[in-house]
Design a protein around this motif. Sequence first.
Motif, PDB file in Angstrom:
ATOM      1  N   ALA A 167       0.827  -1.207   0.000  1.00  0.00           N
ATOM      2  CA  ALA A 167       0.000   0.000   0.000  1.00  0.00           C
ATOM      3  C   ALA A 167       0.863   1.259   0.000  1.00  0.00           C
ATOM      4  CB  ALA A 167      -0.934  -0.010   1.203  1.00  0.00           C
ATOM      5  N   ALA A 168       1.946   1.248   0.773  1.00  0.00           N
ATOM      6  CA  ALA A 168       2.812   2.426   0.848  1.00  0.00           C
ATOM      7  C   ALA A 168       3.527   2.664  -0.473  1.00  0.00           C
ATOM      8  CB  ALA A 168       3.827   2.246   1.980  1.00  0.00           C
ATOM      9  N   ARG A 169       3.986   1.608  -1.123  1.00  0.00           N
ATOM     10  CA  ARG A 169       4.643   1.760  -2.432  1.00  0.00           C
ATOM     11  C   ARG A 169       3.692   2.397  -3.440  1.00  0.00           C
ATOM     12  NH1 ARG A 169       6.850  -3.785  -4.483  1.00  0.00           N
ATOM     13  NH2 ARG A 169       7.851  -2.504  -6.084  1.00  0.00           N
ATOM     14  N   SER A 170       2.442   1.974  -3.401  1.00  0.00           N
ATOM     15  CA  SER A 170       1.445   2.504  -4.326  1.00  0.00           C
ATOM     16  C   SER A 170       1.136   3.968  -4.023  1.00  0.00           C
ATOM     17  CB  SER A 170       0.166   1.664  -4.249  1.00  0.00           C
ATOM     18  OG  SER A 170      -0.842   2.193  -5.062  1.00  0.00           O
ATOM     19  N   ALA A 171       0.875   4.277  -2.767  1.00  0.00           N
ATOM     20  CA  ALA A 171       0.483   5.643  -2.394  1.00  0.00           C
ATOM     21  C   ALA A 171       1.627   6.639  -2.556  1.00  0.00           C
ATOM     22  CB  ALA A 171      -0.032   5.657  -0.953  1.00  0.00           C
ATOM     23  N   SER A 172       2.860   6.209  -2.249  1.00  0.00           N
ATOM     24  CA  SER A 172       3.987   7.150  -2.260  1.00  0.00           C
ATOM     25  C   SER A 172       4.374   7.584  -3.666  1.00  0.00           C
ATOM     26  CB  SER A 172       5.201   6.530  -1.562  1.00  0.00           C
ATOM     27  OG  SER A 172       5.743   5.467  -2.325  1.00  0.00           O
ATOM     28  N   ARG A 173       3.892   6.885  -4.687  1.00  0.00           N
ATOM     29  CA  ARG A 173       4.165   7.321  -6.062  1.00  0.00           C
ATOM     30  C   ARG A 173       3.407   8.611  -6.392  1.00  0.00           C
ATOM     31  NH1 ARG A 173       6.532   3.884  -9.893  1.00  0.00           N
ATOM     32  NH2 ARG A 173       7.137   1.859  -9.068  1.00  0.00           N
ATOM     33  N   LEU A 208       7.761 -13.360   2.036  1.00  0.00           N
ATOM     34  CA  LEU A 208       8.407 -12.119   1.622  1.00  0.00           C
ATOM     35  C   LEU A 208       7.480 -10.926   1.804  1.00  0.00           C
ATOM     36  CD1 LEU A 208       9.734 -13.853  -1.491  1.00  0.00           C
ATOM     37  CD2 LEU A 208      11.298 -12.549  -0.071  1.00  0.00           C
ATOM     38  N   ALA A 209       8.049  -9.794   2.223  1.00  0.00           N
ATOM     39  CA  ALA A 209       7.259  -8.568   2.374  1.00  0.00           C
ATOM     40  C   ALA A 209       6.937  -7.945   1.024  1.00  0.00           C
ATOM     41  CB  ALA A 209       8.007  -7.563   3.247  1.00  0.00           C
ATOM     42  N   ILE A 210       7.710  -8.285  -0.004  1.00  0.00           N
ATOM     43  CA  ILE A 210       7.468  -7.796  -1.362  1.00  0.00           C
ATOM     44  C   ILE A 210       7.400  -9.016  -2.272  1.00  0.00           C
ATOM     45  CG2 ILE A 210       8.371  -6.414  -3.279  1.00  0.00           C
ATOM     46  CD1 ILE A 210       9.856  -4.726  -1.174  1.00  0.00           C
ATOM     47  N   ARG A 211       6.310  -9.135  -2.994  1.00  0.00           N
ATOM     48  CA  ARG A 211       6.149 -10.300  -3.858  1.00  0.00           C
ATOM     49  C   ARG A 211       7.219 -10.305  -4.944  1.00  0.00           C
ATOM     50  NH1 ARG A 211       1.049 -11.820  -7.797  1.00  0.00           N
ATOM     51  NH2 ARG A 211       1.605 -14.000  -8.173  1.00  0.00           N
ATOM     52  N   PRO A 212       7.975 -11.386  -5.084  1.00  0.00           N
ATOM     53  CA  PRO A 212       9.039 -11.425  -6.093  1.00  0.00           C
ATOM     54  C   PRO A 212       8.497 -11.683  -7.485  1.00  0.00           C
ATOM     55  CG  PRO A 212       8.918 -13.537  -4.977  1.00  0.00           C
ATOM     56  CD  PRO A 212       7.890 -12.637  -4.309  1.00  0.00           C
ATOM     57  N   TYR A 213       9.392 -11.630  -8.458  1.00  0.00           N
ATOM     58  CA  TYR A 213       9.022 -11.938  -9.834  1.00  0.00           C
ATOM     59  C   TYR A 213       8.389 -13.328  -9.880  1.00  0.00           C
ATOM     60  CZ  TYR A 213       9.596 -13.322 -14.720  1.00  0.00           C
ATOM     61  OH  TYR A 213       9.378 -13.781 -15.995  1.00  0.00           O
ATOM     62  N   PRO A 214       7.132 -13.443 -10.366  1.00  0.00           N
ATOM     63  CA  PRO A 214       6.438 -14.731 -10.347  1.00  0.00           C
ATOM     64  C   PRO A 214       6.815 -15.593 -11.563  1.00  0.00           C
ATOM     65  CG  PRO A 214       4.940 -13.003 -11.041  1.00  0.00           C
ATOM     66  CD  PRO A 214       6.262 -12.340 -10.784  1.00  0.00           C
ATOM     67  N   GLN A 215       7.947 -16.267 -11.429  1.00  0.00           N
ATOM     68  CA  GLN A 215       8.494 -17.038 -12.537  1.00  0.00           C
ATOM     69  C   GLN A 215       7.545 -18.145 -13.000  1.00  0.00           C
ATOM     70  OE1 GLN A 215      12.163 -18.974 -11.565  1.00  0.00           O
ATOM     71  NE2 GLN A 215      12.727 -19.355 -13.691  1.00  0.00           N
ATOM     72  N   ILE A 272       6.160  -8.893 -16.712  1.00  0.00           N
ATOM     73  CA  ILE A 272       7.085  -7.813 -17.037  1.00  0.00           C
ATOM     74  C   ILE A 272       8.090  -7.628 -15.904  1.00  0.00           C
ATOM     75  CG2 ILE A 272       5.850  -5.828 -16.020  1.00  0.00           C
ATOM     76  CD1 ILE A 272       6.332  -4.443 -18.806  1.00  0.00           C
ATOM     77  N   LEU A 273       9.280  -7.133 -16.234  1.00  0.00           N
ATOM     78  CA  LEU A 273      10.354  -6.897 -15.272  1.00  0.00           C
ATOM     79  C   LEU A 273      10.778  -5.430 -15.315  1.00  0.00           C
ATOM     80  CD1 LEU A 273      12.545 -10.029 -16.057  1.00  0.00           C
ATOM     81  CD2 LEU A 273      11.754  -9.422 -13.761  1.00  0.00           C
ATOM     82  N   PRO A 274      11.318  -4.897 -14.217  1.00  0.00           N
ATOM     83  CA  PRO A 274      11.849  -3.531 -14.256  1.00  0.00           C
ATOM     84  C   PRO A 274      12.929  -3.360 -15.324  1.00  0.00           C
ATOM     85  CG  PRO A 274      11.642  -4.288 -11.992  1.00  0.00           C
ATOM     86  CD  PRO A 274      11.374  -5.475 -12.854  1.00  0.00           C
ATOM     87  N   GLU A 275      13.683  -4.437 -15.575  1.00  0.00           N
ATOM     88  CA  GLU A 275      14.757  -4.376 -16.565  1.00  0.00           C
ATOM     89  C   GLU A 275      14.245  -4.259 -17.997  1.00  0.00           C
ATOM     90  OE1 GLU A 275      16.328  -6.849 -13.072  1.00  0.00           O
ATOM     91  OE2 GLU A 275      14.435  -6.512 -14.100  1.00  0.00           O
ATOM     92  N   THR A 310       6.781  -0.732 -15.959  1.00  0.00           N
ATOM     93  CA  THR A 310       7.640  -1.912 -15.789  1.00  0.00           C
ATOM     94  C   THR A 310       7.879  -2.282 -14.333  1.00  0.00           C
ATOM     95  OG1 THR A 310       9.599  -0.491 -15.968  1.00  0.00           O
ATOM     96  CG2 THR A 310       8.836  -1.571 -17.979  1.00  0.00           C
ATOM     97  N   GLN A 311       7.905  -1.299 -13.441  1.00  0.00           N
ATOM     98  CA  GLN A 311       8.209  -1.566 -12.035  1.00  0.00           C
ATOM     99  C   GLN A 311       6.896  -1.703 -11.263  1.00  0.00           C
ATOM    100  OE1 GLN A 311      11.269   1.053 -10.458  1.00  0.00           O
ATOM    101  NE2 GLN A 311      12.165   1.307 -12.477  1.00  0.00           N
ATOM    102  N   ILE A 312       6.254  -2.833 -11.447  1.00  0.00           N
ATOM    103  CA  ILE A 312       4.915  -3.013 -10.895  1.00  0.00           C
ATOM    104  C   ILE A 312       4.968  -3.816  -9.599  1.00  0.00           C
ATOM    105  CG2 ILE A 312       3.889  -2.885 -13.191  1.00  0.00           C
ATOM    106  CD1 ILE A 312       3.466  -5.906 -13.077  1.00  0.00           C
ATOM    107  N   ASP A 313       3.918  -3.672  -8.815  1.00  0.00           N
ATOM    108  CA  ASP A 313       3.720  -4.479  -7.612  1.00  0.00           C
ATOM    109  C   ASP A 313       2.880  -5.683  -8.033  1.00  0.00           C
ATOM    110  OD1 ASP A 313       2.926  -5.631  -5.239  1.00  0.00           O
ATOM    111  OD2 ASP A 313       2.498  -3.737  -4.231  1.00  0.00           O
ATOM    112  N   TYR A 314       3.497  -6.866  -8.053  1.00  0.00           N
ATOM    113  CA  TYR A 314       2.799  -8.051  -8.547  1.00  0.00           C
ATOM    114  C   TYR A 314       1.615  -8.442  -7.664  1.00  0.00           C
ATOM    115  CZ  TYR A 314       7.014  -8.618 -11.423  1.00  0.00           C
ATOM    116  OH  TYR A 314       8.048  -8.422 -12.308  1.00  0.00           O
ATOM    117  N   ASP A 315       1.523  -7.889  -6.471  1.00  0.00           N
ATOM    118  CA  ASP A 315       0.360  -8.145  -5.620  1.00  0.00           C
ATOM    119  C   ASP A 315      -0.870  -7.385  -6.108  1.00  0.00           C
ATOM    120  OD1 ASP A 315       0.875 -10.051  -3.687  1.00  0.00           O
ATOM    121  OD2 ASP A 315       1.937  -8.653  -2.385  1.00  0.00           O
ATOM    122  N   ARG A 316      -0.656  -6.261  -6.807  1.00  0.00           N
ATOM    123  CA  ARG A 316      -1.761  -5.379  -7.179  1.00  0.00           C
ATOM    124  C   ARG A 316      -1.985  -5.303  -8.686  1.00  0.00           C
ATOM    125  NH1 ARG A 316      -2.927  -0.851  -3.617  1.00  0.00           N
ATOM    126  NH2 ARG A 316      -2.319  -1.451  -1.533  1.00  0.00           N
TER     127      ARG A 316
END
Length: 817
Positions: free
Chosen positions: A220-226, A633-640, A659-662, A699-705
């Motif tokens: 939630a904080a990552r989303s709101a702080s943008r 994990l507190a941040i969902r990793p890349y869902p391979q 998608i990946l940030p790279e 590209t830098q998405i939150d995979y939870d949302r």
Amino acid sequence: MSQLGLEALLKPKSIAVIGASQKIGRAGNLLMKNLLAGGFSGAILPVNPHYAAVCGVMAYATISELPLVPDLAILCTHARRLTQLIDELGHKGCPSCIILSASKEHFSELSEQAARWNMRLLGPNSLGLIAPYQGLNASFSPVPVGRGNVAFIAQSTAVANTILDWAQQRKIGFSWFIALGDGLDIDSDDLLDFLARDTKTHAILIALEHLNDARRFVSAARSASRNKPIVMFKSGRSRAARLLVGNEGTFDGTWDAAIQRAGMLRVYDSHELFSAVESLSHMRHLKGESLFIISNGVAPAALALDVLEQRQGTLLQITPSTHQRLRACLPETIPITNPLDLKDDATTKLYLAVTAILLDSPEAEAIMVIHAPSAVSPASECAEKLSNLYNQHPRAKYKTLLTNWCGEYSSQAARAIFSQARIPTWRTPEGTVTAFMHRVAYHRNQKQLRETPARLAVQPYGRDDIRQLLQHYIAKTQFSLEGSELIALLQNYGFTQAKKVDPTESEKDRQSLRIVVQHDPLFGPIMLVGEQSAMWQEDRQAVTALLPLNMALANHLIAQAIQQHKLFRRWEISSPRLSELSEMIVQLSDLMIDCPEIDHCLLDGYIDKNNTLAVVEGKITLRSFAGDSEDRLAIRPYPQKFEQWVELKDGRNALFRPILPEDEPQLLAFIGRVTKEDLYYRYFSEINEFTHDDLATMTQIDYDREMAFVAVIEENGVETIIGVTRAISDSDNIDAEFSILVRSDLKRLGLGKKLLEKMVSYTRDHGLKQLNGITMPNNTGMIALARQLGFSCKNNVEDGIVSLRLTLLPPTESHPG
């Protein structure tokens, strides 16, 4: 992160006060008085069998006798009656409730009862809720709250009351003031999602002592702080303080890492907290990081300069034209420097002339004016004229003006003038610069979060084989790996730096390195980087990061460690070796995510004067693991697991993957091969350029949302994106909005259909109920595809769009494929 029921709580049209009282000093009496004094326009319904009326409002004996269903109920009764009252409110249909006081022994029962009735709870042990724009004071705070643009979320009643009292004296208002209490149901993540969309809220301040769900909070904080600055005040930095607030398991560096990773800014003491409220309330949008300081004395300017340097701030270098204008208005005895000392005989006229020149200049984006008590420039007179100059200046909206009127008695009225004019002001030079650097740090955090990471040069291989090997060790009851077994494991995973070293080899020409990955009880796996030490103290000798990590985050972690003198203190390390170390850190992060059986990992290594990086020893501790490895994990990793090879109509195989940030460079190249017409269909407007920030958001998405799948093929030996589909879900994971875009020269390969089928499958399996999209009436290809996949298509003539909607049945009920 659920928003269900929050509207009733935060924007109620009727409120029942259970336990409303006529007795002075009782919570039920203060609540009624605050509701009435606040000017709440909805129905107020006191409930108490002992009174015919409370504070002049007709009372009701029981909840069942209420003439309407209240949106919000406030429980001011004894804790032993709470469960029964929630049951009665549930029968009545009340959707939300504030519990002012309850003991922990009742918590589980309260949670169960509220869940039974789908009722949202604020508290228990909450000070309440204040929404000044609605005239709502549903709290037992004795301090009235004015309107402002900062929302404040607090757990501690003591901190909440202190901030309210301070803000009243400074004439600072709030858009919302919400006291969480124990956060049994509604927590900070729910409120961050709500406040991120609130138009009255321009910034958010959070004072927390503990978290119930770190992953939900960080997401939630990552989303709101943008979109809005978020400042967090977290007590419990020392071990003794952590014990006091009940957070002894998570040391302070991990909180720092989480706050920074979420794009927020942390303040460390109550002085900084007050300063943050001031700056968030009044400081305009900050565009630049360089500061120009004007003062009528060397000493206060020097104090400001010390803090600016300590916090890695920068002084503005003015252009020759601005220098020339300043020279023309200043006496020859005053050298033109930054800080600019106008001397102790500076008049108000001189202050205004210099400030006007800087406001006119294109380069001066942040100006700090220091005013020490002076007979030739009365404090209030100077403040009044400076406020008028700033607020009437045509370039004021592009400038940040910070004022420091020193002293107490003689400057009190002047500071009130600035507050009234919505210009931030402080008592000390140090406080002013600290507030300025809060905003600079926020922008730096956001910039760092949006940095495009490089791709990992060495890709791990044999991931499944490594995990099977670890499970084999566990089956043999071998729960640790050291020495040659550890080095072999790392080499098999792709660590080119792992090797055996002669123990007699000299260490005098080496700089030591220690990397530890361990499990934090709140935030899950964390990484610590520092130097080896016989008396290793993780909270003092290392910097911390949350997993997962990419190259940009690893580079930042190393830079922090060097900056804080926790790594490579003997000599400077070359850039190639630092990049190699970053790669190794990312590899270790991947290893920990791929292999949840690793409970703890310690690696010791060095970089020598020949710039050789080596990992030479360490220890991995293993444990049995069952369940979803991502849950820790507190941040969902890349869902391979969602990677899939798909054959296109021309026989080529495309990799469909998240998608990946790279992917930013490849995504930009992909957009460059989409026609303007197709982009118009996708974005409903002509877009001439996609900025780095635009692409970083994609590209830098939150995979939870959010989820975005890219279709990738190899063209001329280069990985190329040829299609993208995206779905963004609401906070309750019920509804998602989708979009799809295919490279314009590859439309007849069935790519769009296969991408959309994958997104439908993903959102259905993810528990979403509905997939929505919009397109233009003349985008016949998209409409035909949507109909083919079962979407309903509704033509909205007035809006000029076609609404696409698909009801997502659970996987067992959906059609095959």
